[in-house]
Enzyme design. Structure first.
Site, PDB file in Angstrom:
ATOM      1  N   ALA A  15      26.752 -24.585   6.809  1.00 50.26           N
ATOM      2  CA  ALA A  15      26.865 -25.161   8.002  1.00 50.26           C
ATOM      3  C   ALA A  15      26.458 -25.889   8.150  1.00 50.26           C
ATOM      4  O   ALA A  15      25.189 -26.422   8.641  1.00 50.26           O
ATOM      5  CB  ALA A  15      25.948 -23.786   8.468  1.00 50.26           C
ATOM      6  N   GLY A  26      26.142 -28.417  -1.785  1.00 49.62           N
ATOM      7  CA  GLY A  26      26.976 -28.938   0.086  1.00 49.62           C
ATOM      8  C   GLY A  26      25.486 -29.299   0.496  1.00 49.62           C
ATOM      9  O   GLY A  26      25.450 -29.534   1.796  1.00 49.62           O
ATOM     10  N   HIS A  77       0.781  -1.094   0.310  1.00 52.30           N
ATOM     11  CA  HIS A  77       0.097  -0.360  -0.143  1.00 52.30           C
ATOM     12  C   HIS A  77       0.981   1.565  -0.349  1.00 52.30           C
ATOM     13  O   HIS A  77       1.670   1.853   0.902  1.00 52.30           O
ATOM     14  CB  HIS A  77      -0.943   0.018   1.161  1.00 52.30           C
ATOM     15  CG  HIS A  77      -2.204   1.278   1.196  1.00 52.30           C
ATOM     16  ND1 HIS A  77      -2.929   1.034   2.375  1.00 52.30           N
ATOM     17  CD2 HIS A  77      -2.444   2.026   0.648  1.00 52.30           C
ATOM     18  CE1 HIS A  77      -4.145   2.145   1.750  1.00 52.30           C
ATOM     19  NE2 HIS A  77      -3.649   2.731   0.671  1.00 52.30           N
ATOM     20  N   LYS A  98      28.134  -1.228  22.636  1.00 52.43           N
ATOM     21  CA  LYS A  98      28.516  -0.726  23.718  1.00 52.43           C
ATOM     22  C   LYS A  98      29.501   0.569  22.656  1.00 52.43           C
ATOM     23  O   LYS A  98      30.142  -0.108  23.237  1.00 52.43           O
ATOM     24  CB  LYS A  98      28.075  -0.430  24.715  1.00 52.43           C
ATOM     25  CG  LYS A  98      28.122   0.589  26.053  1.00 52.43           C
ATOM     26  CD  LYS A  98      28.114   0.011  26.954  1.00 52.43           C
ATOM     27  CE  LYS A  98      28.550   1.328  28.306  1.00 52.43           C
ATOM     28  NZ  LYS A  98      29.359   1.627  28.165  1.00 52.43           N
TER      29      LYS A  98
END
Length: 850
Positions: free
Chosen positions: A795, A723, A41, A260
């Site tokens: 992974a 893989g 929209h 930080k």
């Protein structure tokens, strides 16, 4: 109001043809799921509306940034009024001056299946459900955020569950932006003079604009807020929101985490073309930063703004340094400083402090989207991975710590618990060289003077004055007085300090501290206790082990000889860290593997935009996706901005690849284009993704079918194991055609395979469409989409590799046949993709036409 009453109250149906909605057809108890639709929209601000059918209406949420397939992305979703079922089928334009004015497309649609009782989930504020759409699939969650006093909006989070439909390597909003019904973009619908218009006006004649399409009120540059709305005055200064210190970051879905920074907190005030920079106490420090930072703020596309952030000095490693910042300010050379913006309090007459943090950060990111990655003003990225994991990463990188913030919290001045800070601490033994008596009483201990051995000398390391109890301090003072010395154990100026009771350097203390300063003294240190088991003369400064550490036995057997290793200037921290714990395959093993294949890998990975899957604690720990630069990114990883201002990462050489390994990167994903021609892809990839249970013979046959069809069209193609579960068929191209043309070709190709053999293949992403079939995934060819890089590890257990292979070997191989630990030891594929780029053709000028 209930059901459609609120919806109807917002609309004048004598002016708009939006549906009033029929009477409720089914009670909520009778319905479990139904249709869903996502409207794109383009109203005052572009957003997406998620609508779920229930009880004869559409439950609706406005999702500002749209849904994401990445489980790590939490999207703010504001619950709005129920809409009638008829609303789900609309695609067209709502004219200017009417509620929700703007163009609308059906971005996705399909079926939703709730988990449990949906009405009960709405009451509890936790909806779990499955979507079966064209673009969105799998499990999702809507989680209500805690309402705040005076807050009018009903804020939720829309989160993708990590399942087979989750994707962290593409932005579905960019790769599939158009309508699933008409194929049009939201801009095309808005520009179509003959398109549907929800207005009582007659449809305009062809070539004429609908009445009211031009805005009657001016809007600000970024906020889109109508100028006729009375603006709220811009405060001179707002007392900052401060974080509360805790020993560990908070956990849960309601938190995000930021770096930080080790710098000065500043608030930037933009008004009337002038910029002022105020400290956390309201002092005007604009002049201390010269014109560099102020000029960056002045260039922003807004009239007024109030931005919260921190100014830092970055070292060569990309880490902020407080001592470097102080030096720059004291020397008057504050020209290379960076302001990291992390909150937006006010924008173009709109006070945003009552908005949820996530909404404020979305507005801030939009405001800063045109700034360059190396500019003096930068957006402070946030992360949604577990806070404790984020803190571990921050500490390894040498950062000060992590700030955790509630995603639903307004901006509250003063110290509170909406923001939590967690600091990094290090631990090490130090020799006690003396002590400073307490100023109130010389019979009490004030602080310890610490040292460490280096080059046969005892070097000063600063003082520690916390961590003692009254009793432990008294006991320690008695022990130190018993070994008092008349001379200092330090040479030079450190040994001539006054007010210190020197002692024989015999006792060893364990100290927790935040970091070392530039002058080699400790910051934020605390006494933990004495170490009776360690001789003082063995205490040295502890430093990370260099990348020559020994390997684990199981991985060492698999690796190629060290003679094949390529040299790099990048130093690995924790080289013995197992990234694949199941086989003991370490970070150093991964670097050695890439060194052995680099000559073959380089032509396919250098200077291509990339995305990273990182697992700093190994694939059994937290795994997260990174597309943009973060603090600590090595200089060998290059950055650029595309035409939309999006930051892209890429590498130029083996040092760049080594830097990715240092980050714990376990998968490398690439665009189908190079950075010097990023808008014209140079390859097409078809990812053959079989449903569970599909025999491997069928997957191999599918690869051969793709090859044969491409050959008929005049294109060469090459084979790669993924893989994972399937194979990739890769088609080289001359970089002439744009992304839209390339993706249209790939989609048409996949659809043709589906139509030719619908029982074998599907070109639809949804799980239902895949049942018993092979998904011919063409979505890897959209702008911003990525695919696993040739030779990249995956992974998955065993460290499998995406390996280029010869077509003749297809019948002998499984998609996960190659393992990183064996490549270079007799299983390489040197000749497989020889001539890849030489066989490239243009999309329109194929082999038979050239």
């Amino acid at each position: 109001m209930a059901n459609l009453d609120l919806y109807r109250s917002k609309r004048d149906f004598s002016r708009t043809r939006e549906p009033k909605g029929a009477a409720k057809r089914r009670s909520r108890a009778e319905q479990a799921g139904g249709a869903f639709v996502v409207h794109k929209h383009a109203a005052r601000r572009l957003h997406y509306d998620l609508r779920l059918e229930h009880g004869g209406v559409l439950w609706s949420w406005a999702v500002t940034r749209g849904p994401s397939l990445d489980p790590a992305e939490k999207r703010l979703a504001v619950h709005v009024e129920d809409h009638p079922l008829e609303y789900g089928g609309f695609e067209g334009t709502i004219p200017e001056g009417e509620y929700g004015a703007g163009s609308v497309i059906i971005w996705d649609e399909g079926k939703w299946i709730p988990e449990g009782n949906p009405a009960g989930g709405m009451e509890k504020g936790h909806l779990a459900f499955t979507l079966e759409g064209h673009k969105l699939g799998g499990r999702w969650k809507l989680v209500r955020l805690k309402s705040r006093r005076g807050e009018k909006r009903d804020n939720w989070l829309l989160i993708k569950v990590d399942d087979d439909f989750a994707r962290d390597d593409e932005d579905i909003l960019k790769t599939a932006p158009d309508s699933v019904v008409s194929g049009k973009s939201v801009e095309e619908v808005g520009d179509d003079p003959a398109g549907d218009v929800w207005s009582t006006d007659e449809k305009p004649a062809k070539g004429r604009k609908p009445r009211g399409t031009k805005s009657s009120t001016a809007r600000s540059k970024v906020s889109g807020r109508p100028a006729k709305i009375e603006a709220e005055p811009l405060p001179r200064f707002v007392e900052p929101c401060l974080a509360t210190l805790e020993d560990k970051p908070p956990a849960g879905e309601h938190w995000l985490h930021e770096v930080k920074f080790d710098g000065y907190r500043l608030q930037a005030r933009i008004s009337g073309g002038k910029v002022r920079l105020h400290t956390r106490t309201g002092l005007d420090w604009t002049d201390r930063f010269r014109d560099q930072i102020a000029a960056a703020f002045a260039a922003l596309p807004c009239d007024t703004a109030l931005i919260d952030g921190e100014v830092v000095a970055l070292g060569k490693d990309g880490i902020s340094s407080f001592s470097a910042l102080q030096a720059a300010l004291s020397d008057g050379e504050a020209t290379d400083l960076v302001f990291y913006a992390f909150d937006l309090l006010h924008l173009d007459g709109e006070d945003l402090r009552a908005e949820p943090l996530l909404a404020r950060k979305e507005r801030l990111e939009e405001l800063l989207q045109a700034t360059k990655p190396d500019a003096a003003l930068r957006y402070s990225e946030h992360f949604v991975e577990p806070g404790q994991t984020m803190l571990r990463h921050a500490c390894r990188m040498g950062l000060e710590g992590v700030i955790s913030k509630r995603v639903d919290a307004p901006y509250r001045s003063g110290r509170g618990r909406d923001w939590i800070k967690s600091k990094c601490t290090q631990r090490q033994e130090f020799v006690i060289a003396g002590y400073v008596p307490c100023k109130a009483s010389r019979n009490q201990l004030g602080s310890l003077v610490l040292g460490y051995h280096e080059g046969g000398e005892l070097k000063p390391a600063g003082r520690v004055g916390t961590g003692f109890t009254r009793k432990s301090a008294a006991n320690l003072k008695r022990r130190l007085d018993a070994i008092a010395a008349e001379t200092a154990p330090f040479e030079g100026a450190a040994g001539r300090e006054r007010g210190i009771v020197w002692v024989k350097p015999e006792l060893v203390a364990e100290i927790a501290f935040g970091s070392w300063t530039a002058s080699k003294t400790l910051r934020h240190s605390a006494f933990l206790g004495l170490r009776e088991d360690k001789p003082a003369d063995e205490v040295i400064e502890e430093k990370p082990v260099k990348a020559a550490a020994s390997r684990t036995r199981s991985a060492a057997k698999l690796m190629p000889p060290r003679a094949s290793r390529r040299e790099t200037t990048v130093t690995l921290s924790n080289p013995d860290k197992p990234l694949w714990p199941d086989i003991g395959f370490t970070k150093q093993n991964l670097l050695d593997y890439y060194a052995s294949v680099w000559e073959r890998m380089a032509p396919f990975v250098v200077e291509r935009p990339l995305s990273l899957l990182r697992a700093p604690d190994g694939i059994g720990g937290q795994v997260f996706f990174q597309k943009h630069a973060g603090a600590g990114l090595h200089k060998s990883v290059s950055r650029m901005k595309d035409k939309d201002g999006e930051e892209l990462l890429f590498i130029r050489d083996f040092d760049g690849l080594a830097a990715l390994v240092q980050l714990g990167t376990v998968e490398i994903h690439l665009w189908n284009a190079k950075v010097d021609a990023v808008e014209t892809p140079d390859q097409v990839i078809f990812d053959l993704d079989p449903d569970k249970g599909v025999p491997m013979e069928r997957v191999r046959a599918a690869a051969l079918t793709v090859r044969a069809r491409l050959d008929e069209l005049g294109f060469a193609s090459f084979l790669k194991t993924s893989g994972g579960k399937g194979f990739h068929v890769v088609m080289p191209l001359k970089p002439k055609a744009g992304w839209d043309e390339i993706k249209a070709f790939a989609r048409g190709f996949a659809k043709a395979m589906e139509q030719a053999q619908p029982k074998l293949y599907t070109a639809t992403l949804s799980k239902q469409a895949r049942k018993g079939r092979i998904f011919v995934d063409y979505l890897r060819n959209g702008r911003g989409a990525t695919a696993i890089a040739p030779y990249s590890t995956r992974a998955r257990p065993g460290a499998p590799v995406a390996m280029p292979v010869a077509w003749a070997r297809l019948g002998q191989l499984a998609p996960d046949a190659f393992k990183a630990g064996t490549i270079g030891a007799g299983e390489s594929e040197d000749e497989a993709w020889r001539g890849f780029f030489e066989l490239a053709r243009t999309l329109t000028g194929r082999r038979d036409a050239e």
